[in-house]
Design an enzyme around this catalytic site. Structure first.
Site, short mmCIF file in Angstrom:
data_model
loop_
_atom_site.label_atom_id
_atom_site.label_comp_id
_atom_site.label_asym_id
_atom_site.label_seq_id
_atom_site.Cartn_x
_atom_site.Cartn_y
_atom_site.Cartn_z
N SER A 1 56.42 -6.55 123.62
CA SER A 1 56.54 -5.11 123.89
C SER A 1 55.47 -4.62 124.86
O SER A 1 54.29 -4.99 124.76
CB SER A 1 56.43 -4.32 122.59
OG SER A 1 56.43 -2.94 122.89
N SER B 1 55.00 -1.35 125.20
CA SER B 1 54.66 0.01 124.75
C SER B 1 53.18 0.16 124.39
O SER B 1 52.57 1.17 124.77
CB SER B 1 55.54 0.41 123.57
OG SER B 1 56.88 0.48 124.00
N GLY C 1 62.93 -0.66 136.81
CA GLY C 1 62.98 -0.53 135.36
C GLY C 1 61.66 -0.06 134.77
O GLY C 1 61.64 0.56 133.71
N ALA D 1 78.19 -0.68 129.69
CA ALA D 1 78.70 0.21 128.64
C ALA D 1 78.03 -0.14 127.32
O ALA D 1 78.61 0.05 126.25
CB ALA D 1 80.22 0.10 128.54
N LYS E 1 67.54 0.57 116.72
CA LYS E 1 67.74 1.95 117.22
C LYS E 1 68.87 2.70 116.52
O LYS E 1 68.84 3.93 116.44
CB LYS E 1 67.99 1.94 118.73
CG LYS E 1 66.77 1.57 119.56
CD LYS E 1 67.06 1.75 121.03
CE LYS E 1 65.95 1.17 121.88
NZ LYS E 1 66.14 1.44 123.30
N THR F 1 62.69 0.07 118.58
CA THR F 1 63.40 -0.66 119.63
C THR F 1 64.36 -1.67 119.01
O THR F 1 64.59 -1.66 117.80
CB THR F 1 62.39 -1.26 120.65
OG1 THR F 1 63.13 -1.80 121.74
CG2 THR F 1 61.51 -2.35 120.03
N ALA G 1 71.97 0.94 126.54
CA ALA G 1 71.21 1.58 127.61
C ALA G 1 72.12 2.49 128.45
O ALA G 1 71.76 3.61 128.81
CB ALA G 1 70.56 0.52 128.49
N ASN H 1 82.33 -1.62 133.97
CA ASN H 1 81.82 -2.60 133.01
C ASN H 1 82.70 -3.85 133.01
O ASN H 1 83.91 -3.76 133.22
CB ASN H 1 81.80 -2.00 131.59
CG ASN H 1 80.96 -2.83 130.63
OD1 ASN H 1 79.84 -3.23 130.97
ND2 ASN H 1 81.48 -3.10 129.46
N ARG H 2 82.05 -5.00 132.79
CA ARG H 2 82.78 -6.27 132.72
C ARG H 2 83.93 -6.16 131.72
O ARG H 2 85.06 -6.54 132.04
CB ARG H 2 81.79 -7.37 132.29
CG ARG H 2 82.42 -8.71 132.07
CD ARG H 2 81.38 -9.73 131.71
NE ARG H 2 80.67 -9.41 130.45
CZ ARG H 2 79.71 -10.16 129.93
NH1 ARG H 2 79.31 -11.26 130.56
NH2 ARG H 2 79.12 -9.82 128.80
P1 ATR Z 1 71.78 -2.79 125.98
O1 ATR Z 1 71.55 -2.13 124.67
O2 ATR Z 1 70.54 -3.32 126.64
O3 ATR Z 1 72.58 -1.95 126.92
P2 ATR Z 1 74.09 -4.31 125.20
O4 ATR Z 1 74.51 -3.17 124.32
O5 ATR Z 1 74.21 -5.69 124.67
O6 ATR Z 1 72.58 -4.13 125.65
O7 ATR Z 1 74.90 -4.18 126.58
C1 ATR Z 1 74.75 -5.10 127.61
C2 ATR Z 1 75.55 -4.63 128.82
O8 ATR Z 1 75.37 -5.61 129.85
C3 ATR Z 1 77.05 -4.57 128.59
O9 ATR Z 1 77.60 -3.56 129.41
C4 ATR Z 1 77.52 -5.96 129.04
O10 ATR Z 1 78.86 -6.03 129.46
P3 ATR Z 1 80.06 -6.30 128.39
O11 ATR Z 1 80.31 -4.97 127.74
O12 ATR Z 1 81.19 -6.78 129.21
O13 ATR Z 1 79.52 -7.33 127.43
C5 ATR Z 1 76.63 -6.15 130.25
N1 ATR Z 1 76.45 -7.56 130.60
C6 ATR Z 1 75.65 -8.46 130.00
N2 ATR Z 1 75.73 -9.66 130.61
C7 ATR Z 1 76.61 -9.51 131.64
C8 ATR Z 1 77.10 -10.37 132.67
N3 ATR Z 1 76.71 -11.64 132.76
N4 ATR Z 1 77.97 -9.85 133.58
C9 ATR Z 1 78.37 -8.56 133.49
N5 ATR Z 1 77.92 -7.71 132.55
C10 ATR Z 1 77.08 -8.16 131.64
#
Ligand code: ATR
Length: 291
Positions: free
Chosen positions: A19, A21, A249, A134, A70, A66, A137, A156-157
């Site tokens: 962390s 923080s 970031g 999505a 959360k 964290t 964060a 989003n993927r």
């Molecule tokens: P956080 O709380 O940090 O946002 P999360 O809730 O696990 O973490 O979300 C990760 C995000 O990164 C999601 O939007 C994920 O896409 P999916 O919804 O399709 O899983 C995206 N992500 C992570 N790895 C990825 C990759 N290799 N390519 C594209 N998107 C990715």
């Protein structure tokens, strides 16, 4: 030296050893000559309630929460801010010992908004924000940006997850957001004022990945990445090459920390303090990379 008057703060998470923080907040306390200290606590899920109530009993001043707590922390909290309720996650807790309340806030979204506004030199009202992701964060940024009357497009993927957020936004705020698919990606990016990567793509060790290809990044936009390790991600490198203004970031991390400090201590961090907090985080990140 700490004594019984020292204000105690901390962050609860698991894992927590990396962390940033503690160094960030301690840099603030030192500069402002506040008698306070900040610790990182590794807490597993089964002890989360005990940890919150223990901190309350020990008269802690405030806590950050964290990953992975959360969402689950919300059940131990008496009052939740509008923003945290919308985002459905709490990252900051204030203990009100006069009213005997444990109050939950979310400063992740507003931290991102603050970082953007400083680069825009104006408010977000009517600005078009393109967000990749999505997850948690992305949700924080989306809801905070909507509360500031920005327009949102999500890419989003897994498009079903973006659809779920769209529906939730309609239900909770009666607002429309757009979903971007591959076929209209370029068009939507061009039409945006601000482009944000809110996915983990590009995070160490996958530093050669970018959420958006260089050729797709339009020139002269404001581009932000939530990833802070590395500080300059591939995505931000691409954006710089396209003459975009970049927000890394660390900027977002520091702004969310400054928002938490405002909630706890009612002190606004000026640009000098923000710079001090940022340098403390960067130094820690660099040391981490050396080890
Ligand atoms: P956080 O709380 O940090 O946002 P999360 O809730 O696990 O973490 O979300 C990760 C995000 O990164 C999601 O939007 C994920 O896409 P999916 O919804 O399709 O899983 C995206 N992500 C992570 N790895 C990825 C990759 N290799 N390519 C594209 N998107 C990715």
């Amino acid at each position: 030296m700490n004594n019984s008057k020292t204000k105690i703060f901390g962050v609860l998470g698991h894992p927590i050893e990396h962390s940033l923080s503690p160094v960030m907040h301690k840099a603030f306390f030192k500069e402002k000559k506040i008698d306070a200290d900040y610790f990182a606590f590794d807490v597993d899920d089964k002890n989360l309630g005990n940890a919150i109530h223990g901190a309350d009993a020990l008269k802690f001043f405030g806590l950050n929460v964290t990953i992975p707590h959360k969402i689950s922390v919300m059940k131990y909290i008496n009052e939740i801010s509008e923003e945290a309720n919308l985002i459905n996650a709490v990252n900051t807790i204030k203990f009100d010992y006069i009213k005997n309340l444990i109050i939950g806030y979310n400063t992740d979204g507003i931290g991102a908004i603050k970082a953007i506004e400083k680069n825009l030199n104006e408010g977000l009202k009517g600005k078009k924000i393109f967000i990749c992701g999505a997850g948690g964060a992305a949700r924080a940024i989306i809801f905070s940006a909507l509360l500031n009357n920005a327009e949102i497009s999500i890419y989003n993927r897994t498009s079903e997850k973006a659809d779920l957020i769209r529906k939730e936004v309609k239900e909770k705020l009666n607002k429309q957001i757009k979903i971007t698919k591959n076929f209209d990606l370029k068009e939507r990016l061009k039409d945006s004022d601000i482009i944000i990567n809110a996915t983990s793509v590009g995070m160490f060790p996958n530093v050669d990945k970018s959420a958006i290809n260089e050729d797709d990044i339009p020139k002269g936009k404001i581009v932000m990445d939530i990833v802070y390790n590395p500080i300059e991600t591939k995505f931000l490198k691409f954006a710089k090459k396209r003459n975009c203004k970049v927000i890394d970031g660390v900027d977002m991390l520091v702004e969310q920390g400054a928002e938490a400090l405002k909630i706890w201590l009612d002190i606004e961090a000026d640009e000098n303090l923000i710079g001090i907090m940022r340098r403390a985080v960067i130094e820690k990140l660099k040391n981490k990379l050396k080890n």
